[in-house]
Structure formats: C-alpha cells, structure tokens
Write an enzyme that holds these catalytic residues in place. Structure first.
Site, PDB file in Angstrom:
ATOM      1  CG  ASP A  44      -2.002   1.040   1.161  1.00 38.03           C
ATOM      2  OD1 ASP A  44      -2.271   1.552   0.056  1.00 38.03           O
ATOM      3  OD2 ASP A  44      -2.572   1.365   2.214  1.00 38.03           O
ATOM      4  CG  ASN A  53      -7.191  -2.483  -6.170  1.00 36.54           C
ATOM      5  OD1 ASN A  53      -6.206  -3.189  -5.961  1.00 36.54           O
ATOM      6  ND2 ASN A  53      -7.586  -1.564  -5.293  1.00 36.54           N
TER       7      ASN A  53
END
Length: 253
Positions: A24, A72
C-alpha cells in the site's frame, strides 16, 4: 476437530515460512513527490523486485503479494488501464528473471476479469516456472478473501449436489482443501505498508493465525532492510495456537 496450525507447522524456526504483503502507498508516494500516479506504481514494481529477491535469499518459502484486489476495479479507468499495462510488462519481462532465480510463480484470483492476453501470460508464467524449487511467489490479482471463501463453498455445494459429500461432513478441513493456496503453508506473517491498520479482504482464511506487522513506510520505500525489520519483529513473538506460554516453552525446552 480444529484445522488450526500448531507449533509443529512453523518447523521450529523463527523465520516465517509464508509471508504475505499488502503493498500500500504507491499513489501517496507519487503525490508527495508531485509525480503522476503512474510513477508511484512503477516505483512500487521496482520495490517488489527487490523484496522478492531478498525474501528468497532469506529463506522464505512462500511470498504472497496483493497486486490487485477485486475492489481495485472501482478505481479510475485510466489508473486501471495503467496497472494492466504494468502487469503485462511484468509478465513479459519479470517472469524470465524469476525463472533464472529458480522462483516459482503462481497467481490467485478471478482471472476471468482480465483480458485474454493477461490470462495467457499468467498461465505461461506458471508453466514456465512450475518445476522451479526455490521460493514460491504468489501474486494475488483480482483477488478478494471473501470471493475465495465463497468459491470454496460453491465447490463443496457441487460435491453435495453430486452425492459425493454429505452436508454434515463439511468441516474446516474440507473448506481448507478448496481455498486458494490450499497446498501451501498458511500465512505466518502478514505485512501491510502505508500506515493503514486493516487487511482489506486479503487472504482472510489463510491468514487466520498470522502475525500482523504494520509499517508506516509507503510501499516504494519498503526496502530489504524494512523486510528484515519485519522478520526480526516476527522472530521475537511467541506463537501459541491456543496453548499457554508455559506449554510453548516446555515444548521448546
């Protein structure tokens, strides 16, 4: 009967057999440097290359990375397009390098969501490296932990429908046989970079007994020394799997 791992599953080693990483912070890394988001993803790809090589040198058996989640797909179309291009480039260029390092590549997730060229590239990468005997690199793409468990449940339902399994016989061991990575060790250490304190629907089943490690570093800044820090932190922890501290100490005495 519980299917939870026990002390023997660790092999008596302070080194985790299976490390999973939520990578991340690519976009925030680029934003801090006034760069386009694509620069962050490219820097993240470079960081992954270094971490894979270092994890293999350290003796990690399995490294699973969260490359692209099922959620995503909700990102802006231009970012998804860029990520797909980077993914294709990695398949074309990086698999050969991984193969030279004797690393086996596997993909988990809903491949049907990807373009045929990417599906073919995944299959080719797996086939090329299947006989390698070094570390296994698992790339989670279009993957979600809930999707994984639901898929496993569907397979068990098909077995019940076919008459090969009774509903009352279904237990955690049966479900374990159907989830992704069922043939690999459970996740011992789950690392998340970027300062967020959540696991974002990643390997929910496989990381049921994992140790968690959260790093403030954005993923492109997470280097081999950072991984060593995470491994050292893991080595200092006592894993009990339901036993008492005294029981663990007596087993290792």
């Amino acid at each position: 009967m519980s299917s939870a791992p026990d002390l023997d599953s660790t092999g008596g080693s302070a080194l985790p057999r299976h490390v999973a990483i939520i990578m991340d912070g690519n976009n925030r890394w680029a934003k801090k440097r006034l760069l386009p988001g694509g620069a962050g993803h490219k820097a993240g790809e470079s960081a992954l290359h270094k971490i894979v090589e270092h994890a293999a040198r350290q003796g990690v058996e399995v490294l699973t990375v969260f490359a692209f989640s099922s959620e995503n797909w909700r990102r802006p179309e231009n970012e998804v397009t860029l990520l797909m291009k980077l993914f294709l480039h990695a398949l074309e260029k990086q698999v050969e390098d991984l193969h030279r390092h004797n690393i086996r590549v596997r993909f988990i997730g809903d491949r049907a969501m990807f373009a045929r060229i990417l599906q073919d590239g995944m299959a080719a990468g797996e086939a090329k490296t299947a006989a390698n005997t070094g570390m296994t690199l698992v790339i989670a793409a279009s993957y979600g932990g809930q999707w994984d468990v639901a898929n496993a449940a569907q397979e068990l339902a098909r077995q019940v429908q076919a008459g090969t399994l009774r509903p009352e016989d279904i237990d955690t061991a049966h479900l374990q046989q159907q989830v992704q990575m069922s043939d690999l060790p459970p996740v011992d250490l789950l690392i998340r970079t970027g300062g967020e304190l959540r696991i974002s629907n990643f390997v929910l089943w496989q990381a049921a007994y994992a140790e968690f490690y959260f790093s403030e570093k954005l993923w492109p800044d997470f280097d081999p020394a950072s991984l060593d820090e995470a491994l050292a932190d893991y080595a200092r922890r006592q894993r009990r799997f339901g036993r008492t501290s005294a029981q663990v100490e007596n087993r290792h005495a």
